[in-house]
Scaffold this active site. Structure first.
Site, PDB file in Angstrom:
ATOM      1  N   GLU A   1       0.824  -1.195   0.000  1.00 23.85           N
ATOM      2  CA  GLU A   1       0.000   0.000   0.000  1.00 23.85           C
ATOM      3  C   GLU A   1       0.863   1.253   0.000  1.00 23.85           C
ATOM      4  OE1 GLU A   1      -2.622  -0.245   3.339  1.00 23.85           O
ATOM      5  OE2 GLU A   1      -3.897  -1.755   2.411  1.00 23.85           O
TER       6      GLU A   1
ATOM      7  N   CYS B   1       3.305   8.550   1.223  1.00 24.46           N
ATOM      8  CA  CYS B   1       3.690   7.572   2.231  1.00 24.46           C
ATOM      9  C   CYS B   1       3.885   6.246   1.507  1.00 24.46           C
ATOM     10  CB  CYS B   1       2.611   7.461   3.301  1.00 24.46           C
ATOM     11  SG  CYS B   1       2.936   6.177   4.521  1.00 24.46           S
TER      12      CYS B   1
ATOM     13  N   CYS C   1       6.237  -7.206   7.066  1.00 21.68           N
ATOM     14  CA  CYS C   1       7.207  -6.493   7.900  1.00 21.68           C
ATOM     15  C   CYS C   1       8.082  -7.470   8.671  1.00 21.68           C
ATOM     16  CB  CYS C   1       6.491  -5.558   8.883  1.00 21.68           C
ATOM     17  SG  CYS C   1       7.617  -4.450   9.768  1.00 21.68           S
TER      18      CYS C   1
ATOM     19  N   CYS D   1       5.544  -5.052  15.850  1.00 21.04           N
ATOM     20  CA  CYS D   1       4.812  -4.045  16.611  1.00 21.04           C
ATOM     21  C   CYS D   1       3.360  -4.489  16.780  1.00 21.04           C
ATOM     22  CB  CYS D   1       4.866  -2.698  15.895  1.00 21.04           C
ATOM     23  SG  CYS D   1       6.548  -2.099  15.607  1.00 21.04           S
TER      24      CYS D   1
ATOM     25  N   CYS E   1       0.268  -2.565  14.940  1.00 22.21           N
ATOM     26  CA  CYS E   1       0.328  -2.308  13.508  1.00 22.21           C
ATOM     27  C   CYS E   1      -0.243  -3.479  12.708  1.00 22.21           C
ATOM     28  CB  CYS E   1       1.785  -2.065  13.094  1.00 22.21           C
ATOM     29  SG  CYS E   1       1.997  -1.752  11.333  1.00 22.21           S
TER      30      CYS E   1
ATOM     31  N   GLY F   1       6.335  -2.212   6.165  1.00 18.21           N
ATOM     32  CA  GLY F   1       7.726  -2.630   6.270  1.00 18.21           C
ATOM     33  C   GLY F   1       8.586  -1.720   7.118  1.00 18.21           C
TER      34      GLY F   1
ATOM     35  N   SER G   1      11.283   6.736   8.239  1.00 24.82           N
ATOM     36  CA  SER G   1      10.772   6.471   9.579  1.00 24.82           C
ATOM     37  C   SER G   1      11.088   5.033   9.967  1.00 24.82           C
ATOM     38  CB  SER G   1       9.260   6.709   9.619  1.00 24.82           C
ATOM     39  OG  SER G   1       8.755   6.421  10.906  1.00 24.82           O
TER      40      SER G   1
ATOM     41  N   LEU H   1       8.565   5.815  18.264  1.00 23.01           N
ATOM     42  CA  LEU H   1       9.059   5.543  19.617  1.00 23.01           C
ATOM     43  C   LEU H   1       7.980   4.948  20.533  1.00 23.01           C
ATOM     44  CD1 LEU H   1      11.703   5.867  21.289  1.00 23.01           C
ATOM     45  CD2 LEU H   1      10.694   7.966  22.201  1.00 23.01           C
TER      46      LEU H   1
ATOM     47  N   CYS I   1      -0.803   5.154   7.285  1.00 25.66           N
ATOM     48  CA  CYS I   1       0.463   4.512   6.924  1.00 25.66           C
ATOM     49  C   CYS I   1       0.740   3.316   7.820  1.00 25.66           C
ATOM     50  CB  CYS I   1       1.587   5.536   6.983  1.00 25.66           C
ATOM     51  SG  CYS I   1       1.429   6.789   5.708  1.00 25.66           S
TER      52      CYS I   1
END
Length: 346
Positions: free
Chosen positions: A94, A107, A114, A118, A121, A165, A197, A221, A339
């Site tokens: 995407e 973005c 990935c 996380c 996500c 990713g 990022s 973070l 994103c």
């Protein structure tokens, strides 16, 4: 067989020139084809109208152009555009066009799935299937630039690597893509308008500093307390905050450029005064700015948007300590566009 042909965009300009010389043509023909591939983003060899039919056929016999295809495009009432991008092997990533009054931002994704885990996500629920090639990253930018011109009557102004990713886990290809995007042979964009990022891979942050990259760095973070961050982002056990802090101090020492912290506040996870105090202290180690980001829940689970009071407490504490802070509201809610690192439903 077509599948056995080499992707022509894997060749450098010099290799293309050599190809034509070896096949009895002039070296400048390589320059022509290279321009079609990158500056003009040709989808097929037939698009290369100033190249002879014989030459186009020779290219067709030897190479393929593994161009992306925007499989589906959704437009939000706020101007956001979400692309489901089909790659040459059928996999989907995407990319998102995010407009404001003064800019349009792309973005883009760097991996299919990935490498990290996380918890908040949606992309982390997909195992990493492969890294994107430089041309696949480049094509996302070209597609969004075209959409920006079509729907907002202006060229793309900024790029963030904040889609699917972890960019630093596909470092070489991301760097090659950025080199092409910023090159006069490519899109000619300023690296100052590009932000990579990362969820925080200390070794690779140091490598970026050593490589003297010119683009900007943002870090996803979300907590400055190890136990809390590990709950949110389990890989923090491998890359703890102490190591991340050291790499960010190294980055600033080498580049003299501020870091942006991307920070989501979740109810009953990182919304306490202790969380705020730890984050403010972390922000003092290296010159920075903070983006507090509104969260779109990916389900009815533990990660839910914190109260406005909690957000205001963060903002007040950061401003009191003279730390620049912006609040980024979620865009494209009616098309579910956001994103990858910052949560969306696929």
């Amino acid at each position: 067989m077509k599948d056995n042909k080499k992707d022509i965009r894997a060749l450098t300009k010099e290799q293309l020139r050599d190809f034509f010389v070896k096949n009895g043509d002039k070296a400048f023909r390589g320059n022509q084809v290279y321009e079609w591939l990158w500056q003009k983003s040709a989808y097929t060899f037939e698009d290369m109208t100033n190249v002879s039919k014989e030459t186009r056929q020779m290219l067709e016999d030897n190479f393929v152009i593994n161009h992306i295809k925007v499989d589906t495009m959704q437009r939000s009432s706020d101007g956001t555009v979400k692309n489901a991008v089909r790659l040459h092997d059928g996999l989907i990533v995407e990319s998102v066009l995010i407009p404001t009054k003064t800019r349009t931002t792309a973005c883009v994704s760097s991996q299919v799935g990935c490498s990290l885990d996380c918890k908040f996500c949606a992309t982390s629920r997909l195992k990493r299937m492969r890294n994107l090639n430089p041309d696949e990253i480049y094509d996302q930018v070209v597609a969004i630039d075209n959409e920006s011109r079509l729907y907002h009557d202006r060229p793309l102004s900024n790029i963030v690597f904040m889609g699917m990713g972890e960019p630093l886990m596909n470092y070489n290809n991301v760097i090659k893509a950025i080199d092409k995007i910023t090159s006069t042979d490519g899109l000619g964009m300023s690296p100052k308008r590009i932000t990579v990022s990362t969820s925080g891979v200390p070794k690779m942050i140091k490598k970026m500093a050593d490589d003297e990259v010119k683009f900007n760095l943002a870090v996803s973070l979300h907590s400055a307390i190890d136990e809390v961050r590990t709950r949110i982002m389990p890989f923090n056990e491998t890359f703890p905050l102490k190591d991340l802090r050291e790499s960010l101090e190294y980055w600033y020492l080498k580049t003299n450029r501020k870091i942006s912290y991307e920070y989501v506040v979740w109810k009953d996870i990182n919304d306490s005064q202790a969380d705020i105090d730890a984050f403010v202290q972390f922000c003092k180690y290296v010159p920075c700015k903070v983006n507090i980001i509104e969260y779109n829940p990916i389900d009815d689970g533990e990660f839910q948007q914190a109260s406005n009071e909690a957000l205001e407490n963060y903002i007040s504490a950061l401003e009191k300590n003279r730390i620049v802070v912006n609040v980024r509201r979620s865009r494209g809610k009616d098309i579910d566009a956001a994103c990858g690192q910052l949560a969306n439903k696929s």
